[in-house]
Design a protein around this motif. Structure first.
Motif, PDB file in Angstrom:
ATOM      1  N   VAL A   1      12.584  -3.039  -8.243  1.00 23.64           N
ATOM      2  CA  VAL A   1      11.507  -2.198  -8.772  1.00 23.64           C
ATOM      3  C   VAL A   1      10.636  -1.789  -7.736  1.00 23.64           C
ATOM      4  N   ASP A   2      10.448  -0.709  -7.218  1.00 26.22           N
ATOM      5  CA  ASP A   2       9.709  -0.122  -6.122  1.00 26.22           C
ATOM      6  C   ASP A   2       8.256   0.379  -7.015  1.00 26.22           C
ATOM      7  N   VAL A   3       7.024  -0.466  -6.941  1.00 27.53           N
ATOM      8  CA  VAL A   3       6.046  -0.018  -7.678  1.00 27.53           C
ATOM      9  C   VAL A   3       5.037   0.785  -6.696  1.00 27.53           C
ATOM     10  N   PRO A   4       4.377   1.985  -7.096  1.00 28.90           N
ATOM     11  CA  PRO A   4       3.671   2.756  -6.368  1.00 28.90           C
ATOM     12  C   PRO A   4       2.594   2.047  -5.834  1.00 28.90           C
ATOM     13  N   GLY A   5       2.095   2.454  -4.523  1.00 26.90           N
ATOM     14  CA  GLY A   5       1.150   1.586  -4.006  1.00 26.90           C
ATOM     15  C   GLY A   5      -0.250   1.915  -4.269  1.00 26.90           C
ATOM     16  N   HIS A   6      -0.389   3.108  -4.846  1.00 30.13           N
ATOM     17  CA  HIS A   6      -1.641   3.801  -4.900  1.00 30.13           C
ATOM     18  C   HIS A   6      -2.468   2.925  -5.622  1.00 30.13           C
TER      19      HIS A   6
ATOM     20  N   LEU B   1       0.881  -1.295   0.004  1.00 31.17           N
ATOM     21  CA  LEU B   1      -0.048  -0.050   0.090  1.00 31.17           C
ATOM     22  C   LEU B   1       0.725   1.068   0.047  1.00 31.17           C
ATOM     23  N   SER B   2       0.323   2.251  -0.598  1.00 28.61           N
ATOM     24  CA  SER B   2       0.999   3.542  -0.475  1.00 28.61           C
ATOM     25  C   SER B   2       1.395   4.166   0.858  1.00 28.61           C
ATOM     26  N   GLY B   3       2.523   4.523   1.212  1.00 27.07           N
ATOM     27  CA  GLY B   3       3.136   4.937   2.667  1.00 27.07           C
ATOM     28  C   GLY B   3       3.375   3.760   3.363  1.00 27.07           C
ATOM     29  N   SER B   4       3.466   2.577   2.907  1.00 30.29           N
ATOM     30  CA  SER B   4       4.189   1.536   3.817  1.00 30.29           C
ATOM     31  C   SER B   4       5.574   1.620   3.949  1.00 30.29           C
ATOM     32  N   GLY B   5       6.249   2.245   3.083  1.00 32.58           N
ATOM     33  CA  GLY B   5       7.600   2.283   3.366  1.00 32.58           C
ATOM     34  C   GLY B   5       8.577   1.637   2.258  1.00 32.58           C
ATOM     35  N   LYS B   6       7.905   1.401   1.033  1.00 28.08           N
ATOM     36  CA  LYS B   6       8.801   0.699   0.034  1.00 28.08           C
ATOM     37  C   LYS B   6       9.893   1.617  -0.422  1.00 28.08           C
ATOM     38  N   ARG B   7       9.967   2.835  -0.599  1.00 27.67           N
ATOM     39  CA  ARG B   7      10.814   3.632  -1.206  1.00 27.67           C
ATOM     40  C   ARG B   7      11.752   3.827  -0.367  1.00 27.67           C
ATOM     41  N   VAL B   8      11.704   4.112   1.188  1.00 28.71           N
ATOM     42  CA  VAL B   8      12.595   3.685   1.892  1.00 28.71           C
ATOM     43  C   VAL B   8      13.858   2.581   1.942  1.00 28.71           C
ATOM     44  N   LEU B   9      12.919   1.401   2.024  1.00 27.28           N
ATOM     45  CA  LEU B   9      13.502   0.232   1.647  1.00 27.28           C
ATOM     46  C   LEU B   9      14.315   0.185   0.422  1.00 27.28           C
ATOM     47  N   PHE B  10      13.587   0.511  -0.576  1.00 25.37           N
ATOM     48  CA  PHE B  10      14.713   0.911  -1.845  1.00 25.37           C
ATOM     49  C   PHE B  10      15.845   1.208  -1.609  1.00 25.37           C
ATOM     50  N   TYR B  11      15.809   2.421  -1.043  1.00 23.39           N
ATOM     51  CA  TYR B  11      17.213   3.314  -0.727  1.00 23.39           C
ATOM     52  C   TYR B  11      18.029   2.492   0.280  1.00 23.39           C
TER      53      TYR B  11
END
Length: 200
Positions: free
Chosen positions: A115-120, A65-75
């Motif tokens: 690949v970080d796929v948006p959760g929206h 889901l959006s805001g779950s922290g995928k982008r932070v995990l990616f970095y």
């Protein structure tokens, strides 16, 4: 090209055709059939190998889901930093790199395509672009904000698990509970049980 050159070319091609025909006629039929058979067998063999040989994928898809922290995990996977202040992405974030935790290891370390796929919900169809090439899926769940989002998370997880490309290729899925270090975070067992209950 003038007419004389065209006639000359036509004559040369006819002569070449006649020589090839004479050469084929001079070969005993059994040898000719054997040679044709070997060529057909070889071509068929390589085509079959090419059809059935799968290249090992190195793509890992981060979703949730959006805001779950995928982008932070990616970095964190890429360079070990959390890049605080990241915002919800509207486009997939993808990159091929050696995992930060692997950079200190000696020997040959293979890069991974993350690949970080948006959760929206409106952007989820972008996931379908990456699943056919995925070696694995990481479904990220916010352990702090889990209960208000349990239904949406379970529906999204169910959608992923029932996609034809996931089922057909038996792509492994890891459920990653993010922010479990927070005091108000739910345990991974609680999250797993709640998701199972919602999906059933």
């Amino acid at each position: 090209m003038d007419e004389k050159n065209l006639e000359n070319l036509k004559f040369q091609l006819q002569q070449l055709h006649n020589e090839a025909h004479e050469f084929v006629q001079s070969i005993p039929p059994m040898q000719l059939y054997g040679a044709i058979g070997v060529v057909i067998f070889t071509i068929s063999f390589f085509l079959i190998i090419r059809l059935f040989k799968r290249r090992a994928s190195n793509t890992i898809v981060l979703t949730g889901l959006s805001g779950s922290g995928k982008r932070v995990l990616f970095y964190q996977l890429r360079d070990g930093s959390s890049h605080l202040g990241t915002v919800t992405s509207m486009e997939p974030n993808e990159e091929t790199f050696v995992l930060h935790s692997e950079t200190t290891k000696k020997g040959k370390v293979k890069p991974v395509h993350i690949v970080d796929v948006p959760g929206h919900s409106r952007l989820r169809p972008k996931l379908d672009e990456f699943l056919p090439h995925a070696a694995g899926i990481v479904f990220v769940v916010d352990a702090v904000e889990f209960l208000p989002n349990v239904r949406a998370a379970s529906e999204y997880l169910y959608d992923i698990l029932t996609k034809a490309s996931v089922v057909k290729r038996k792509i492994p899925l890891l459920l990653l509970c993010n922010k479990v270090d927070k005091v108000t975070a739910h345990t991974k067992d609680f999250i797993r049980k709640q998701l199972e209950k919602e999906i059933d």
